[in-house]
Design a protein around this motif. Structure first.
Motif, short mmCIF file in Angstrom:
data_model
loop_
_atom_site.label_atom_id
_atom_site.label_comp_id
_atom_site.label_asym_id
_atom_site.label_seq_id
_atom_site.Cartn_x
_atom_site.Cartn_y
_atom_site.Cartn_z
N ALA A 104 5.51 -6.18 6.04
CA ALA A 104 5.73 -7.63 6.03
C ALA A 104 4.55 -8.41 6.62
N GLN A 105 3.70 -7.76 7.40
CA GLN A 105 2.55 -8.45 8.00
C GLN A 105 1.46 -8.75 6.97
N PHE A 106 1.48 -8.05 5.85
CA PHE A 106 0.43 -8.16 4.86
C PHE A 106 0.84 -9.06 3.70
N LYS A 107 -0.14 -9.71 3.09
CA LYS A 107 0.13 -10.54 1.92
C LYS A 107 0.39 -9.67 0.69
N ARG A 108 -0.35 -8.58 0.60
CA ARG A 108 -0.22 -7.66 -0.53
C ARG A 108 -0.23 -6.24 -0.03
N VAL A 109 0.52 -5.40 -0.73
CA VAL A 109 0.56 -3.98 -0.46
C VAL A 109 0.30 -3.26 -1.77
N THR A 110 -0.55 -2.24 -1.71
CA THR A 110 -0.90 -1.49 -2.91
C THR A 110 -0.62 -0.01 -2.68
N GLU A 111 -0.03 0.61 -3.68
CA GLU A 111 0.22 2.05 -3.69
C GLU A 111 -0.54 2.62 -4.88
N ILE A 112 -1.34 3.65 -4.65
CA ILE A 112 -2.07 4.32 -5.73
C ILE A 112 -1.43 5.68 -5.92
N VAL A 113 -0.81 5.88 -7.07
CA VAL A 113 0.03 7.04 -7.32
C VAL A 113 -0.65 7.99 -8.29
N ILE A 114 -0.73 9.27 -7.89
CA ILE A 114 -1.26 10.30 -8.78
C ILE A 114 -0.12 11.25 -9.16
N GLN A 115 -0.36 12.06 -10.16
CA GLN A 115 0.67 12.91 -10.74
C GLN A 115 0.82 14.24 -10.00
N GLN A 116 1.21 14.16 -8.74
CA GLN A 116 1.55 15.33 -7.94
C GLN A 116 3.00 15.18 -7.53
N ASP A 117 3.76 16.26 -7.64
CA ASP A 117 5.20 16.19 -7.39
C ASP A 117 5.55 15.56 -6.04
N ASP A 118 4.86 15.97 -4.97
CA ASP A 118 5.19 15.43 -3.65
C ASP A 118 4.86 13.94 -3.56
N ILE A 119 3.75 13.52 -4.14
CA ILE A 119 3.38 12.11 -4.12
C ILE A 119 4.33 11.28 -4.99
N LEU A 120 4.73 11.81 -6.13
CA LEU A 120 5.68 11.10 -6.98
C LEU A 120 7.02 10.92 -6.27
N GLU A 121 7.48 11.94 -5.57
CA GLU A 121 8.74 11.83 -4.83
C GLU A 121 8.61 10.81 -3.69
N GLN A 122 7.52 10.86 -2.94
CA GLN A 122 7.29 9.89 -1.87
C GLN A 122 7.24 8.47 -2.43
N THR A 123 6.62 8.33 -3.58
CA THR A 123 6.50 7.01 -4.22
C THR A 123 7.87 6.47 -4.60
N ARG A 124 8.71 7.32 -5.14
CA ARG A 124 10.07 6.88 -5.50
C ARG A 124 10.81 6.37 -4.26
N GLN A 125 10.67 7.09 -3.15
CA GLN A 125 11.33 6.67 -1.91
C GLN A 125 10.77 5.35 -1.41
N ARG A 126 9.45 5.19 -1.47
CA ARG A 126 8.83 3.94 -1.00
C ARG A 126 9.21 2.78 -1.91
N TYR A 127 9.29 3.02 -3.21
CA TYR A 127 9.72 1.98 -4.15
C TYR A 127 11.08 1.44 -3.73
N LYS A 128 12.01 2.34 -3.42
CA LYS A 128 13.34 1.93 -2.97
C LYS A 128 13.26 1.16 -1.65
N SER A 129 12.39 1.60 -0.76
CA SER A 129 12.24 0.92 0.54
C SER A 129 11.73 -0.50 0.37
N TYR A 130 10.76 -0.69 -0.52
CA TYR A 130 10.27 -2.05 -0.79
C TYR A 130 11.42 -2.92 -1.30
#
Length: 146
Positions: A104-130
């Motif tokens: 919330a302190q930032f104006k913009r947040v960027t996530e750079i997602v690559i096709q690795q199973d662990d990163i994809l799973e973490q990304t799904r969780q962060r998407y829900k958190s946002y």
């Protein structure tokens, strides 16, 4: 309220992630933004900083690996702890494995997602958190672009 952008890359290697960060940083700095890159460790921050310094012959991307004792005015700061956050947050690039509570302190947040199973799973969780924090993530699918 922060704006969240997810860039979905076609590749699975970390090097692709760093190259994309270089392109993103070049555009952001050109537009007058300051970037804070959140990592999981000092070693990851130093690796990314080294990649940014050598992003290309036509690119100059000065970065600084943050710590608690020195302040830098480089347009790209890299850190792994809350105490490393810049005094004037602008753009957060989250390359860590977790959802940053400081979003919330930032104006913009960027996530750079690559096709690795662990990163994809973490990304799904962060998407829900946002979404739970009232931030509508914007998806940028880079897999079908040349």
């Amino acid at each position: 309220m922060a704006q969240a952008d997810f860039y979905i890359l076609p590749a699975a290697d970390e090097e692709s992630r760093y190259r994309f960060l270089g392109k993103l940083a070049t555009r952001a700095i050109g537009a007058g933004h300051q970037l804070y890159v959140l990592t999981d460790s000092r070693q990851q921050a130093e690796t990314i900083s080294e990649r940014l310094w050598h992003a290309g012959p036509e690119t100059f991307l000065p970065s600084h690996v943050s710590n608690d004792t020195t302040e830098s005015h480089a347009p790209i700061q890299l850190g792994w702890e809350t105490s490393h956050l810049p005094k004037q947050p602008d753009v957060l690039v989250n390359l860590s494995s977790h959802y940053p509570a400081e979003t919330a302190q930032f104006k913009r947040v960027t996530e750079i997602v690559i096709q690795q199973d662990d990163i994809l799973e973490q990304t799904r969780q962060r998407y829900k958190s946002y979404q739970q924090d009232g931030i509508k993530p914007n998806m940028h699918d880079m897999r079908n672009r040349s």
